[in-house]
Design a protein around this motif. Structure first.
Motif, PDB file in Angstrom:
ATOM      1  N   CYS A   8     115.962  34.571   1.314  1.00 23.64           N
ATOM      2  CA  CYS A   8     114.905  34.450   2.312  1.00 23.64           C
ATOM      3  C   CYS A   8     114.586  32.976   2.495  1.00 23.64           C
ATOM      4  O   CYS A   8     114.031  32.341   1.606  1.00 23.64           O
ATOM      5  CB  CYS A   8     113.660  35.217   1.863  1.00 23.64           C
ATOM      6  SG  CYS A   8     112.332  35.150   3.076  1.00 23.64           S
ATOM      7  N   HIS A  11     109.511  29.120   5.306  1.00 20.31           N
ATOM      8  CA  HIS A  11     108.985  28.387   6.463  1.00 20.31           C
ATOM      9  C   HIS A  11     107.851  27.503   5.979  1.00 20.31           C
ATOM     10  O   HIS A  11     108.069  26.378   5.602  1.00 20.31           O
ATOM     11  CB  HIS A  11     108.549  29.357   7.565  1.00 20.31           C
ATOM     12  CG  HIS A  11     108.024  28.663   8.762  1.00 20.31           C
ATOM     13  ND1 HIS A  11     106.740  28.837   9.210  1.00 20.31           N
ATOM     14  CD2 HIS A  11     108.595  27.765   9.590  1.00 20.31           C
ATOM     15  CE1 HIS A  11     106.549  28.086  10.278  1.00 20.31           C
ATOM     16  NE2 HIS A  11     107.657  27.422  10.537  1.00 20.31           N
ATOM     17  N   ASP A  22     106.039  33.209  10.477  1.00 17.43           N
ATOM     18  CA  ASP A  22     107.482  33.229  10.237  1.00 17.43           C
ATOM     19  C   ASP A  22     107.810  33.513   8.771  1.00 17.43           C
ATOM     20  O   ASP A  22     108.726  34.281   8.482  1.00 17.43           O
ATOM     21  CB  ASP A  22     108.108  31.917  10.695  1.00 17.43           C
ATOM     22  CG  ASP A  22     108.250  31.859  12.206  1.00 17.43           C
ATOM     23  OD1 ASP A  22     109.331  32.204  12.697  1.00 17.43           O
ATOM     24  OD2 ASP A  22     107.281  31.483  12.879  1.00 17.43           O
ATOM     25  N   SER A  23     107.082  32.911   7.845  1.00 15.48           N
ATOM     26  CA  SER A  23     107.327  33.177   6.419  1.00 15.48           C
ATOM     27  C   SER A  23     107.113  34.653   6.105  1.00 15.48           C
ATOM     28  O   SER A  23     107.925  35.278   5.417  1.00 15.48           O
ATOM     29  CB  SER A  23     106.402  32.332   5.540  1.00 15.48           C
ATOM     30  OG  SER A  23     106.778  30.985   5.552  1.00 15.48           O
ATOM     31  N   ARG A  26     109.857  36.817   7.644  1.00 11.59           N
ATOM     32  CA  ARG A  26     111.117  36.662   6.911  1.00 11.59           C
ATOM     33  C   ARG A  26     111.103  37.420   5.584  1.00 11.59           C
ATOM     34  O   ARG A  26     112.087  38.069   5.227  1.00 11.59           O
ATOM     35  CB  ARG A  26     111.398  35.181   6.651  1.00 11.59           C
ATOM     36  CG  ARG A  26     111.699  34.382   7.903  1.00 11.59           C
ATOM     37  CD  ARG A  26     111.848  32.908   7.574  1.00 11.59           C
ATOM     38  NE  ARG A  26     111.935  32.083   8.766  1.00 11.59           N
ATOM     39  CZ  ARG A  26     112.193  30.788   8.737  1.00 11.59           C
ATOM     40  NH1 ARG A  26     112.406  30.164   7.587  1.00 11.59           N
ATOM     41  NH2 ARG A  26     112.246  30.088   9.865  1.00 11.59           N
ATOM     42  N   SER A  30     113.445  40.474   4.517  1.00 13.18           N
ATOM     43  CA  SER A  30     114.240  40.325   3.287  1.00 13.18           C
ATOM     44  C   SER A  30     114.024  41.510   2.351  1.00 13.18           C
ATOM     45  O   SER A  30     114.972  42.010   1.740  1.00 13.18           O
ATOM     46  CB  SER A  30     113.870  39.023   2.572  1.00 13.18           C
ATOM     47  OG  SER A  30     114.223  37.914   3.357  1.00 13.18           O
ATOM     48  N   VAL A 110     118.258  35.436   5.606  1.00 15.53           N
ATOM     49  CA  VAL A 110     117.217  35.820   6.552  1.00 15.53           C
ATOM     50  C   VAL A 110     116.451  34.598   7.035  1.00 15.53           C
ATOM     51  O   VAL A 110     115.986  33.791   6.227  1.00 15.53           O
ATOM     52  CB  VAL A 110     116.233  36.827   5.904  1.00 15.53           C
ATOM     53  CG1 VAL A 110     115.130  37.212   6.884  1.00 15.53           C
ATOM     54  CG2 VAL A 110     116.982  38.066   5.410  1.00 15.53           C
ATOM     55  N   THR A 111     116.328  34.486   8.348  1.00 17.53           N
ATOM     56  CA  THR A 111     115.556  33.412   8.950  1.00 17.53           C
ATOM     57  C   THR A 111     114.982  33.885  10.283  1.00 17.53           C
ATOM     58  O   THR A 111     115.150  35.037  10.661  1.00 17.53           O
ATOM     59  CB  THR A 111     116.409  32.128   9.109  1.00 17.53           C
ATOM     60  OG1 THR A 111     115.546  31.043   9.406  1.00 17.53           O
ATOM     61  CG2 THR A 111     117.474  32.284  10.161  1.00 17.53           C
ATOM     62  N   SER A 112     114.336  32.981  10.993  1.00 23.40           N
ATOM     63  CA  SER A 112     113.750  33.293  12.298  1.00 23.40           C
ATOM     64  C   SER A 112     114.762  33.053  13.410  1.00 23.40           C
ATOM     65  O   SER A 112     115.698  32.259  13.251  1.00 23.40           O
ATOM     66  CB  SER A 112     112.518  32.423  12.550  1.00 23.40           C
ATOM     67  OG  SER A 112     111.554  32.623  11.553  1.00 23.40           O
ATOM     68  N   GLN A 138     117.988  37.928  11.487  1.00 33.83           N
ATOM     69  CA  GLN A 138     116.932  37.105  12.065  1.00 33.83           C
ATOM     70  C   GLN A 138     115.740  37.965  12.463  1.00 33.83           C
ATOM     71  O   GLN A 138     115.893  39.136  12.779  1.00 33.83           O
ATOM     72  CB  GLN A 138     117.454  36.315  13.259  1.00 33.83           C
ATOM     73  CG  GLN A 138     118.070  37.155  14.365  1.00 33.83           C
ATOM     74  CD  GLN A 138     118.669  36.287  15.446  1.00 33.83           C
ATOM     75  OE1 GLN A 138     117.990  35.417  15.977  1.00 33.83           O
ATOM     76  NE2 GLN A 138     119.922  36.530  15.791  1.00 33.83           N
TER      77      GLN A 138
END
Length: 188
Positions: A8, A11, A22-23, A26, A30, A110-112, A138
């Protein structure tokens, strides 16, 4: 034996030390991947980037994963040296090679959405080993962050830095990040 790991990417935190939109998105995604794919481990990333933080961002993310999404703490690995996406790729690679030598590794990163292209290019460039397969997920990120991402030139800095990297061996990657990257450069 294949080891399945979800990474993960962090952010930031808000002023009240809660995860940013966002955190949170994510870590939620995750956790879903961790449970649905029966992952062996979750790696959270991020340093204590502000003097007011009691813990690293990786620690805040791991507590959220444990408290809200029922991921056991013994299944969470915190990589607290990461200050950006390049550090996340290099330091997680070092951690994985140290902890799981000679294993087949399936990574779920995993990200934005606004960060996806840059993160994918960086991780694809760092993780070139045959025993490691990468899968990307994403989440919809904040519009504000999407606007900020368009202004960044860090991917060009990464490309310039990596142009001097002949192999993707961990020692060479660490040498380059400590010599060339402004966030990690060691002062002699």
């Amino acid at each position: 034996m294949e080891v399945k790991i979800c990474i993960c990417l962090s952010h930031r935190l808000l002023q009240d030390k809660k995860l940013s939109f966002d955190s949170y998105s994510r870590i939620k995604k995750s956790a879903e991947i961790f449970h649905n794919h029966n992952c062996n481990f979750l790696i959270t990333t991020g340093w204590a980037y502000h003097e007011d933080l009691e813990f690293s961002l990786a620690n805040y993310m791991s507590l959220e994963a444990n408290n809200r999404f029922d991921i056991p703490l013994e299944k969470i690995i915190k990589e607290e040296r990461c200050k950006d996406t390049v550090g996340e790729a290099i330091f997680t690679k070092q951690l994985i090679f140290r902890e799981f030598p000679l294993h087949r590794i399936k990574l779920f990163i995993v990200t934005s959405d606004w960060h996806f292209d840059r993160a994918k290019e960086i991780f694809d460039s760092i993780y070139v080993e045959e025993l490691i397969s990468l899968s990307y997920e994403q989440v919809k990120g904040s519009d504000y962050e999407r606007t900020q991402e368009r202004k960044k030139s860090s991917i060009n800095e990464f490309r310039d830095m990596m142009s001097e990297c002949r192999s993707r061996e961990i020692n060479e990657l660490l040498d380059i990040i400590y010599k060339k990257h402004k966030l990690y450069r060691k002062v002699n």
